[in-house]
Scaffold this motif. Structure first.
Motif, mmCIF file in Angstrom:
data_model
loop_
_atom_site.group_PDB
_atom_site.id
_atom_site.type_symbol
_atom_site.label_atom_id
_atom_site.label_comp_id
_atom_site.label_asym_id
_atom_site.label_seq_id
_atom_site.Cartn_x
_atom_site.Cartn_y
_atom_site.Cartn_z
ATOM 1 N N ARG A 117 0.834 -1.196 0.000
ATOM 2 C CA ARG A 117 0.000 0.000 0.000
ATOM 3 C C ARG A 117 0.874 1.253 0.000
ATOM 4 N NH1 ARG A 117 -5.717 -0.307 1.832
ATOM 5 N NH2 ARG A 117 -5.428 1.939 1.917
ATOM 6 N N ARG A 118 0.452 2.259 -0.736
ATOM 7 C CA ARG A 118 1.195 3.514 -0.769
ATOM 8 C C ARG A 118 1.169 4.253 0.563
ATOM 9 N NH1 ARG A 118 2.523 5.177 -5.936
ATOM 10 N NH2 ARG A 118 1.387 4.137 -7.632
ATOM 11 N N ASP A 119 0.080 4.082 1.327
ATOM 12 C CA ASP A 119 -0.058 4.838 2.569
ATOM 13 C C ASP A 119 0.663 4.205 3.752
ATOM 14 O OD1 ASP A 119 -1.680 2.667 3.177
ATOM 15 O OD2 ASP A 119 -3.564 3.788 3.088
ATOM 16 N N THR A 143 -8.749 -13.845 -4.844
ATOM 17 C CA THR A 143 -8.123 -12.963 -5.827
ATOM 18 C C THR A 143 -9.150 -12.483 -6.846
ATOM 19 O OG1 THR A 143 -7.513 -14.708 -7.412
ATOM 20 C CG2 THR A 143 -5.972 -14.271 -5.596
ATOM 21 N N ALA A 144 -8.834 -11.346 -7.466
ATOM 22 C CA ALA A 144 -9.662 -10.768 -8.523
ATOM 23 C C ALA A 144 -8.747 -10.335 -9.661
ATOM 24 C CB ALA A 144 -10.458 -9.583 -7.982
ATOM 25 N N ASP A 145 -9.342 -9.903 -10.764
ATOM 26 C CA ASP A 145 -8.555 -9.381 -11.870
ATOM 27 C C ASP A 145 -7.773 -8.158 -11.422
ATOM 28 O OD1 ASP A 145 -9.396 -11.250 -13.720
ATOM 29 O OD2 ASP A 145 -11.063 -10.036 -14.436
ATOM 30 N N ALA A 146 -6.538 -8.053 -11.882
ATOM 31 C CA ALA A 146 -5.732 -6.874 -11.603
ATOM 32 C C ALA A 146 -6.292 -5.674 -12.364
ATOM 33 C CB ALA A 146 -4.280 -7.121 -11.977
ATOM 34 N N GLN A 147 -5.939 -4.480 -11.895
ATOM 35 C CA GLN A 147 -6.427 -3.245 -12.499
ATOM 36 C C GLN A 147 -5.260 -2.315 -12.787
ATOM 37 O OE1 GLN A 147 -8.816 -1.850 -9.257
ATOM 38 N NE2 GLN A 147 -10.654 -2.917 -9.939
ATOM 39 N N GLY A 148 -5.493 -1.352 -13.679
ATOM 40 C CA GLY A 148 -4.514 -0.304 -13.928
ATOM 41 C C GLY A 148 -3.138 -0.850 -14.235
ATOM 42 N N HIS A 154 1.087 -8.524 -12.699
ATOM 43 C CA HIS A 154 0.387 -9.811 -12.709
ATOM 44 C C HIS A 154 -1.063 -9.573 -13.068
ATOM 45 C CE1 HIS A 154 -0.845 -13.874 -11.440
ATOM 46 N NE2 HIS A 154 0.434 -14.178 -11.508
ATOM 47 N N ASP A 155 -1.708 -10.566 -13.671
ATOM 48 C CA ASP A 155 -3.100 -10.377 -14.078
ATOM 49 C C ASP A 155 -4.098 -10.633 -12.955
ATOM 50 O OD1 ASP A 155 -2.730 -13.097 -13.937
ATOM 51 O OD2 ASP A 155 -3.718 -13.550 -15.832
ATOM 52 N N ARG A 156 -3.621 -11.109 -11.809
ATOM 53 C CA ARG A 156 -4.477 -11.313 -10.647
ATOM 54 C C ARG A 156 -3.904 -10.546 -9.460
ATOM 55 N NH1 ARG A 156 -9.303 -13.229 -11.872
ATOM 56 N NH2 ARG A 156 -9.549 -14.011 -9.748
ATOM 57 N N ARG A 157 -4.772 -10.213 -8.525
ATOM 58 C CA ARG A 157 -4.365 -9.506 -7.310
ATOM 59 C C ARG A 157 -5.194 -10.030 -6.149
ATOM 60 N NH1 ARG A 157 -8.619 -5.851 -6.253
ATOM 61 N NH2 ARG A 157 -9.990 -5.613 -8.057
ATOM 62 N N PRO A 158 -4.682 -9.955 -4.939
ATOM 63 C CA PRO A 158 -5.522 -10.309 -3.791
ATOM 64 C C PRO A 158 -6.618 -9.275 -3.620
ATOM 65 C CG PRO A 158 -3.448 -9.399 -3.047
ATOM 66 C CD PRO A 158 -3.323 -9.559 -4.526
ATOM 67 N N VAL A 159 -7.769 -9.701 -3.121
ATOM 68 C CA VAL A 159 -8.836 -8.769 -2.779
ATOM 69 C C VAL A 159 -8.466 -8.136 -1.446
ATOM 70 C CG1 VAL A 159 -11.272 -8.513 -2.191
ATOM 71 C CG2 VAL A 159 -10.586 -10.030 -4.068
ATOM 72 N N VAL A 160 -8.005 -6.886 -1.503
ATOM 73 C CA VAL A 160 -7.609 -6.141 -0.315
ATOM 74 C C VAL A 160 -8.768 -5.234 0.078
ATOM 75 C CG1 VAL A 160 -5.992 -4.451 0.637
ATOM 76 C CG2 VAL A 160 -5.173 -6.226 -0.927
ATOM 77 N N LEU A 161 -9.194 -5.334 1.326
ATOM 78 C CA LEU A 161 -10.359 -4.607 1.814
ATOM 79 C C LEU A 161 -9.951 -3.419 2.669
ATOM 80 C CD1 LEU A 161 -12.490 -7.688 2.898
ATOM 81 C CD2 LEU A 161 -12.731 -6.375 0.775
ATOM 82 N N SER A 162 -10.792 -2.387 2.680
ATOM 83 C CA SER A 162 -10.612 -1.308 3.637
ATOM 84 C C SER A 162 -10.812 -1.864 5.041
ATOM 85 C CB SER A 162 -11.629 -0.194 3.365
ATOM 86 O OG SER A 162 -12.942 -0.651 3.660
ATOM 87 N N PRO A 189 -8.652 -0.256 -5.025
ATOM 88 C CA PRO A 189 -8.209 -0.098 -6.416
ATOM 89 C C PRO A 189 -6.693 -0.041 -6.538
ATOM 90 C CG PRO A 189 -8.959 2.001 -5.533
ATOM 91 C CD PRO A 189 -9.259 0.970 -4.475
ATOM 92 N N ALA A 190 -6.216 -0.188 -7.769
ATOM 93 C CA ALA A 190 -4.772 -0.272 -8.026
ATOM 94 C C ALA A 190 -4.020 0.968 -7.563
ATOM 95 C CB ALA A 190 -4.535 -0.508 -9.513
#
Length: 217
Positions: A117-119, A143-148, A154-162, A189-190
């Motif tokens: 995470r950037r923050d 996992t879900a489709d990667a974005q941006g 990678h074409d997949r990413r973990p589902v990261v929640l707030s 989001p990415a």
């Protein structure tokens, strides 16, 4: 998505991110985890509604044959397919400092990248698993489709929640349909993330240490 995770903070720091510091029975311990290169098949600290536990990363149903053990589950199928049906109601959050992906950049070996995470906050990854306190216990990351620009890594990413959604995800009374929609469309989001090249040494799971997550030119 990801074949390696990083958890170097203490479990209390992860719990504080959720705003529920006194809600868990802590079976992990109070010291920093200091695990920079966690491989599948090894214990990982995760949070469930009632406890913080160390649980093996990887799971398969009792009826499955062959040596394959899943470490991830696709958000598009996890709620309806027979493979994960028995553990879909058993939700957890895997708090990580980041994860690694390998990219084919035309070199002899694939180049590892570290994603975080950037923050500076932990990434709260949606997970499901079997948590009965026996040898069958294990979990998978959704996992879900990667974005941006993350697609380039990678074409997949973990589902990261707030933090708010992570608490809701773990709640035992969350309806199945609401959990499915959360996994499908409510991940961070990415643009919340950054990624950079790191040392090839991360390819060996025996290697640990903060140097593994330092950027290289």
């Amino acid at each position: 998505m990801c074949g390696r995770l990083s958890q170097y903070r203490g479990i209390h720091e992860f719990v504080e991110t959720l705003g529920m510091p006194d809600a868990w029975r802590n079976d992990v311990g109070d010291k920093p985890l200091l695990r920079y290169n966690i491989a599948p098949g090894t214990p990982v600290a995760l949070l469930r509604w009632e406890a913080a536990d160390l649980v093996k990363w990887g799971w398969r149903p009792h009826w499955a044959t062959g040596p394959v053990t899943s470490i991830n589950a696709r958000a598009e199928k996890v709620a309806h397919g027979p493979y994960f049906r028995s553990i879909w109601p058993h939700r957890a959050v895997v708090p990580v400092d980041g994860w690694f992906e390998w990219v084919d950049e035309g070199a002899t070996k694939k180049q590892p990248y570290f994603i975080r995470r950037r923050d500076g906050h932990p990434s709260l990854c949606a997970a499901i698993g079997e948590f009965y306190g026996n040898e069958r216990d294990g979990f998978v990351i959704i996992t879900a489709d990667a974005q941006g620009g993350m697609v380039d890594v990678h074409d997949r990413r973990p589902v990261v929640l707030s933090a708010q959604l992570a608490v809701a995800w773990m709640a035992p009374d969350l309806p199945s349909l609401a959990a499915e929609q959360m996994a499908l469309s409510q991940g961070e989001p990415a643009e919340r993330f950054e990624w950079y090249r790191v040392s090839m040494a991360v390819g060996n799971a025996r290697n640990q240490g903060a140097e593994l997550i330092q950027p290289i030119p």
